[in-house]
Design a protein around this motif. Sequence first.
Motif, mmCIF file in Angstrom:
data_model
loop_
_atom_site.group_PDB
_atom_site.id
_atom_site.type_symbol
_atom_site.label_atom_id
_atom_site.label_comp_id
_atom_site.label_asym_id
_atom_site.label_seq_id
_atom_site.Cartn_x
_atom_site.Cartn_y
_atom_site.Cartn_z
ATOM 1 N N THR A 235 37.373 64.089 2.811
ATOM 2 C CA THR A 235 36.280 64.902 3.352
ATOM 3 C C THR A 235 35.024 64.033 3.359
ATOM 4 N N THR B 168 35.157 62.446 10.689
ATOM 5 C CA THR B 168 35.141 63.915 10.712
ATOM 6 C C THR B 168 33.898 64.438 11.401
ATOM 7 N N LEU C 184 42.075 65.145 10.748
ATOM 8 C CA LEU C 184 41.376 64.774 11.978
ATOM 9 C C LEU C 184 41.898 65.605 13.134
#
Lengths: 315, 315
Positions: free
Chosen positions: A175, A180, A262
Amino acid sequence: MKFDPRHLEILAAIVDHGGLTEGAQVLGKSQPSVSRTLSQLEARIGAPLFQPGRRPLQPTTLGLALAEQGRAVLQANRTAGEIANRYRSGHSGLVRIGGTPIFMDGVLAPMIALFQQNVPDVRVDQSYGYADTLIEGLRSGRFDLAILPLQPDNVPDGLRFQPILPGRNVIACRTGHPLTRRRLVTLADIAEYPWIAPPTESPLYKDLHQALSRIGARDFRISFSGGSLASVIGVLAGSDSLTVLPYSVTFQMAPQNQITTLSLEIGHPDRHLGLLFMPGRDTSPATQRFRNFVVAQFEALSNRIARRRKEQLWR
Amino acid sequence: MKFDPRHLEILAAIVDHGGLTEGAQVLGKSQPSVSRTLSQLEARIGAPLFQPGRRPLQPTTLGLALAEQGRAVLQANRTAGEIANRYRSGHSGLVRIGGTPIFMDGVLAPMIALFQQNVPDVRVDQSYGYADTLIEGLRSGRFDLAILPLQPDNVPDGLRFQPILPGRNVIACRTGHPLTRRRLVTLADIAEYPWIAPPTESPLYKDLHQALSRIGARDFRISFSGGSLASVIGVLAGSDSLTVLPYSVTFQMAPQNQITTLSLEIGHPDRHLGLLFMPGRDTSPATQRFRNFVVAQFEALSNRIARRRKEQLWR
DNA sequence: TGCTTAATATACCATGATGTTATGAAATTC
DNA sequence: GAATTTCATAACATCATGGTATATTAAGCA
């Protein structure tokens, strides 16, 4: 002097229920049968167990002492019955499962914990292995159950495969990974990041190669390989590496907020995650209970995944 | 689920002796018999009790748990056997004896104490009574044994009498009584002292009258009557009264030094102290043991009396 | 007492579990 | 891979157990 323990049971029943007739009823036998057993007992011992010539049949001291032992027999018998019942209903026993490491660690382990909250006396023996090992283990009786990804039309002879989830893989990263932030990830974007590869025997390893070649990626760099899920996650969370993981695993781990996926679609393998077992062998009740539990859990997991996807699409 | 406790015993034997063959040997059965019982058990339960296909036959968890209960059964059975053996050897049980009060208190009570030092788990129920009561009690089965003075040629029908001491009565008084200083006691000497009479139903009562009339005593004065041995001795020791007592009683009480006997010969009744019982009824082992013990004790008592008399004559 | 009632014992038969011997099969051991 | 140990199976006899029908006996009661 040696007794037939059943005779002691009968004596205990007579003493405890105050009479031959009632004792016989409790034992589910006829009164004469019980009467004769009692006579035989007294004959064997050579002493009266009940005051002779008394109609509400009062036990002698000897009768009382032996009845006490009869109660002990009865008690042991009862708890033996309990033990057997618990076993037969799958509330105790042993389940020996084998499975591919990533699924085991990422999906099954939490389920086992939940299972044992309900049924704490069932012991679970877990082993890791890939397809060949698992099939051999099932055939030789070393495992009761295997969990692995398999092509549904390629099930080994004599075994039954129960699919529980479609094999859908995703690209995972930590994360907060730079990728992202992008709404759409391209091939060029991922090219610069190193990859974490599963152990070479793992089906995921083939999946990784297939997926990457399918999306045209070539010459990707492998920075780490061969670890268990825990080390993969550890490396993944501490670096900008990428890897391929079953979606179910990333989904299960979402709450921990360590890794994410993803939004780059890679092809799905034609395999399904499922349970493999020998239909011929008489599986233990505990195993059946565990299998049912796992199936139900995956059903629930599948529903949660579907709901989640719907939410994402809605957004 | 209900088991046959014998099957649990067998299971325990197999587990504890590491194999079917040895287990069968311990149980005193053939190996096939045990084998089949085991098969039946497994079939009933629907689960293997031993790891299948292992030759030194190793128990499963379930097998172990059930074997534990089998051990409990075995244990209860063993202690039941112990209890029965103790009973059969007369080391436990109940002896119900009846007897004439004076003998009971003066002679038998100490013997009972001694008996129970050897055999503490035999309970003795003692009742008092005279001939008729005792005979009736024996006939109706309320007593196992009676101890009383009886004419050997006057034994009631169906009963057996085992004499243990000749019935010899003496005149008793307190130690230090004025008459004890005289070497020879005459009728005139005793005439002035009051008498303690046993209860009127007591054979001793008749003996007293007979003895006194035989030696020519008339108009003797009775100062106290009807008491048990304890009260008789109490009054005797605290006064100059005289009484008639069985010699065995005075002999047993000699060590306490409360009472003594006068050297005035009175006639002996043609009765013998003895044990009365029903030879037909199957007496309990404890009763037999007690009877043997009492007979032996009286034998010993008789010897001590004889030795004592010899000593006295020698002087 | 004698009657009634409830409880226990006995008689008889059927059947099924248990035990036996003989033998086969399988797993360990060397 | 042979030898040996260990367990399973087969076939059969028998005895204990269980059942029903009925006799016997102790308790309760008039």
